[in-house]
Design an enzyme around this catalytic site. Structure first.
Site, short mmCIF file in Angstrom:
data_model
loop_
_atom_site.label_atom_id
_atom_site.label_comp_id
_atom_site.label_asym_id
_atom_site.label_seq_id
_atom_site.Cartn_x
_atom_site.Cartn_y
_atom_site.Cartn_z
N SER A 460 -14.14 4.41 -1.28
CA SER A 460 -13.30 5.23 -2.15
C SER A 460 -14.13 5.86 -3.26
O SER A 460 -15.13 5.30 -3.71
CB SER A 460 -12.18 4.39 -2.75
OG SER A 460 -12.70 3.33 -3.53
N ASP A 626 -12.72 -3.01 6.52
CA ASP A 626 -12.82 -3.88 5.35
C ASP A 626 -12.02 -5.16 5.53
O ASP A 626 -10.84 -5.11 5.92
CB ASP A 626 -12.30 -3.15 4.10
CG ASP A 626 -13.25 -2.06 3.63
OD1 ASP A 626 -14.41 -2.07 4.06
OD2 ASP A 626 -12.82 -1.21 2.82
N HIS A 721 -17.24 -2.66 -11.54
CA HIS A 721 -16.10 -3.07 -12.35
C HIS A 721 -16.37 -2.92 -13.83
O HIS A 721 -15.53 -3.24 -14.66
CB HIS A 721 -15.72 -4.51 -12.01
CG HIS A 721 -15.60 -4.73 -10.54
ND1 HIS A 721 -16.53 -5.42 -9.80
CD2 HIS A 721 -14.70 -4.27 -9.66
CE1 HIS A 721 -16.19 -5.40 -8.54
NE2 HIS A 721 -15.08 -4.72 -8.42
N CYS A 753 -18.66 -2.31 -4.69
CA CYS A 753 -17.31 -2.17 -4.16
C CYS A 753 -16.91 -0.71 -4.21
O CYS A 753 -17.72 0.15 -4.55
CB CYS A 753 -16.35 -3.04 -5.00
SG CYS A 753 -14.93 -3.64 -4.07
#
Length: 781
Positions: A460, A626, A721, A753
């Site tokens: 993403s 995933d 993050h 991620c």
């Protein structure tokens, strides 16, 4: 207590508000657009409404202190003064600023919906970091991990349980306060010194609990509910001794307050003797997750012990078959006596939505099979009346329950012969790639001709305000399908071009068309439905609406092929196709309870297999599946791990093995400890696995090194993050650590991620630096 009903307890109810009132109040306060007073007034109104709702529905044992502004374990840390020095607390009342600093860190929070895990801003540059967060047992709720040290001092720092009991009493409600038990609290925490066991702090902690309990007793509390779900885990003798010591001390020091010891999420098993030996007045057992334990409990229950029977599912959304429950419980009442039984959900109903009546678009049949918190309370009161002998008073409710159960059992909306036949036809060949990895890797390297240390991302890209606004406009009809599709194509094209410009080796399309990595697929699969108001708390103000898996699963038509084909048409570089795996779809949904989870997972796997094969036919040669939630689905008891991992790995292989050797299968796993499941990771046989490793300084790769893991690995080189942008040198240092553990031929370079929650002004420089780090490594070979 009414003579016409057994006592009804709820253990805890959702605190978010029917219209997510708590979320909006919290986020307004955090944004500085409302005051602390306004937040606290909203919280008080929600508590009052919760108490009133339960009272009106017939609950006789109403909880207090089950409400939280953020998390009940964080509340416990604050209550006992377990506040790390970094937050600057110097005794006295704990401010909301300190409380939320522990919860969110100085830089706030972000949730990466691309991986489904909650994370916080790192806070290192502007204040304190948030405390660590992890899953509450095997639920999808997250708690803030308490932090201890060997010189830890505990003291009463928050009177929240006492204040909320008093608040309820002033409104006319006699409540049973709820506390996280001291042994569970210590076992769920972590020590800053890994060699120090927090359970050794027990004698310092117990006096704070005693102080709270004495204050509650002084104000008129008759019972307190102390939650010790650690009793369903694998415990050693030291932990069992700690439980015996704790409750001997509590009962000796607060003899006038009755303790209901609550266990849930599984069977007591080999901890049953310990639980029944504790000098408490009541014991709650989970008879939904572990119905088989009832006979063992009844065989050994001491005289006088009140049993709280958790017979309504507090974790799932299915309507109960009340006739079956009555048939099981009526002999129990006859044996134990009405005065020694309470009827309750299996656990707190924190984990289910609030009220099914808010839904107006569900299929009528499916809706008749569901029960949210309000409906579950009605089920409890119906059971309590019937078990007291008042069947006539609840005859209509019992008949409606039986009708719904029979309809669900036979409905063609649930059962598909075609799906059943596909599952029956699964054979070993469908679970295995045609060739071993060594041969596949040779074919793939010859085909792709990628440089050493190939660069890619996890899937993403930022879902900006513009993307979210366009999605919302399309949903409400303000943007046509044609306009919305063109908007998404423009976003995709910009993202593909930019990836090419900075020199990424393997591209992704950005996933702008996707609302959520599970919901997007569930909406296109038969057997799933979705709610408008079925919100549950994941953590803090992060609420989710899990898909409801109600029936057999199939894929009516391709789900992602069109977007992959469009994205690949924009570039000559490899374009990864992106899918969510069957285990993650299962674990992040409300799952049907009429078939084993393993069977539901195989059905999803077959649907994803169809998508994989269609992507390959369309020309996709790299397909990422995933499995972010594979590890977090592990059972609480170690003895049950093998069975779960067997069918979880089988499901992954089933969906990924229908391709030729030249098609490279990727998977992604979120931050996990891999040492204890490395055999299962290897058995998945993905060609490339990407994992979160930057926060562990690549130490997580030790498991792969010691196992001599042969396949390729993309260890994350920067923490997505955090808003911080790492320099190329920092990533190069991490990659040097990775090269000490893996061969160069195995290594891919990628972020930790997905980038969905990040901003473009963070993503652009970070990925540029990542590509620079890869080029630096190649030049130094």
């Amino acid at each position: 207590m009414s003579v016409t009903s057994l006592p009804v307890a709820t253990l805890g109810t959702p605190r978010i508000g029917p219209r997510r009132e708590l979320k909006f109040a919290l986020e307004s306060f955090w944004a500085g657009t409302s005051s602390e007073r306004a937040l606290l007034e909203t919280a008080a109104a929600l508590r009052a409404a919760n108490w009133a709702r339960q009272k009106s529905l017939g609950v006789t044992v109403i909880p207090s202190n089950d409400f939280s502004l953020y998390d009940q374990v964080l509340d416990t840390s604050v209550m006992v003064g377990a506040i790390p020095d970094i937050y600057g607390w110097k005794n006295g009342p704990v401010s909301l600023a300190t409380y939320f600093a522990m919860a969110r860190g100085a830089q706030g929070e972000a949730h990466d919906a691309s991986c489904g895990h909650a994370h916080h801003g790192d806070g290192h540059e502007h204040g304190a970091p948030a405390q660590e967060m992890t899953k509450w047992f095997d639920t999808n709720y997250h708690y803030m991990v308490p932090e201890f040290h060997k010189d830890q001092v505990f003291k009463l720092a928050s009177r929240k349980p006492i204040d909320e009991y008093q608040e309820a009493k002033s409104l006319g409600y006699q409540t049973r306060p709820v506390l996280v038990g001291p042994v569970t609290f210590l076992k769920l925490g972590k020590s800053i010194d890994p060699a120090f066991d927090p359970i050794l702090l027990l004698d310092r902690l117990i006096p704070v609990y005693v102080e709270v309990l004495r204050e509650l007793a002084k104000r008129g509390a008759e019972w307190v509910q102390i939650d010790e779900p650690c009793l369903v885990l694998d415990l050693d003798d030291a932990a069992r001794a700690a439980l015996r010591h704790t409750y001997a001390e509590i009962v000796a020091n607060v003899p006038d307050l009755k303790v209901m010891l609550a266990t849930y999420f599984g069977a007591l098993g080999d901890n049953l003797e310990t639980a029944l030996s504790l000098p408490v007045a009541g014991l709650h057992v989970d008879l939904k997750r572990a119905p088989e334990q009832l006979d063992a409990v009844l065989a050994k229950v001491p005289a006088g012990l009140v049993l709280s029977l958790g017979v309504i599912d507090g974790r799932n959304v299915w309507r109960a078959n009340l006739a079956q429950i009555l048939e099981r419980l009526e002999p129990v009442i006859a044996r134990v006596g009405k005065d020694r039984v309470q009827i309750a959900p299996s656990c707190s109903m924190l984990h289910v939505p609030i009220d099914l009546e808010l839904e107006d678009a569900l299929d009528t049949d499916v809706e008749s099979w569901l029960a949210f918190s309000v409906q579950k309370i009605k089920e409890l009161t119906t059971l309590a009346s019937a078990l007291a002998g008042n069947h006539a008073a609840v005859a209509t409710s019992l008949a409606d329950s039986a009708k719904a159960a029979n309809l669900r059992k036979t409905s063609p909306k649930i059962h598909s012969r075609a799906v059943a036949q596909r599952v029956e036809a699964i054979d070993d060949g469908m679970r295995r790639r045609a060739s071993a990895f060594v041969k596949r890797a040779e074919v793939q390297r010859s085909q792709f001709r990628l440089p050493r240390f190939p660069t890619t991302t996890i899937g993403s890209f930022p879902q900006t305000a513009e993307v979210r606004s366009a999605r919302a406009a399309h949903a409400r009809g303000a943007m046509s399908y044609v306009q919305y599709e063109q908007f998404l194509k423009d976003e995709t094209a910009r993202t593909v071009r930019w990836q090419e410009e900075i020199g990424l080796d393997v591209l992704v399309h950005g996933e702008f068309e996707r609302n959520d990595m599970v919901q997007y697929f569930g909406e296109q699969l038969s057997g799933f439905t979705f709610t408008k108001h079925g919100w549950v708390q994941s953590y803090g103000s992060r609420y989710v609406r899990p898909p409801i898996l109600f029936g057999d699963v199939a894929r009516p038509e391709p789900m992602t092929v069109g977007w992959w084909r469009y994205a690949q048409s924009l570039t000559t570089k490899p374009m990864k196709a992106m899918l969510t795996g069957p285990v993650t779809i299962l674990n992040w949904s409300f799952v049907r309870d009429d078939v084993p989870r393993s069977e539901a997972c195989r059905q999803i796997a077959l649907a994803i297999r169809d998508e994989v094969i269609d992507l390959e036919k369309a020309g996709a040669r790299m397909i990422q599946i995933d499995e972010a939630a594979l590890r977090e689905g592990l059972p609480l008891r170690r003895s049950e791990w093998e069975t779960y991992l067997d069918w979880a790995v089988e499901s992954f292989r089933l969906c990924s093995s229908g391709v030729v050797d030249a098609t490279q299968i990727h998977t992604h796993m979120c931050y996990s400890e891999f040492n204890d499941i490395i055999d299962a990771i290897a058995a998945m046989d993905a060609d490339v696995i990407s994992i979160e490793t930057s926060r562990s300084k690549m130490e997580l790769l030790d498991a792969f090194k010691s196992y001599r893991y042969p396949n390729e690995i993309g260890p994350g080189v920067y923490d997505i993050h955090s808003p911080r942008v790492p320099a190329p040198e920092e990533m190069t240092q991490l990659l040097s650590l990775a090269r000490q553990r893996l061969s160069d031929a195995q290594l891919w370079i990628n972020p930790d991620c997905g980038l969905k929650t990040r901003k473009w002004d963070e993503v652009r420089p970070a990925l540029v630096n990542m590509v620079a780090a890869a080029r630096e490594l190649r030049s130094g070979q």
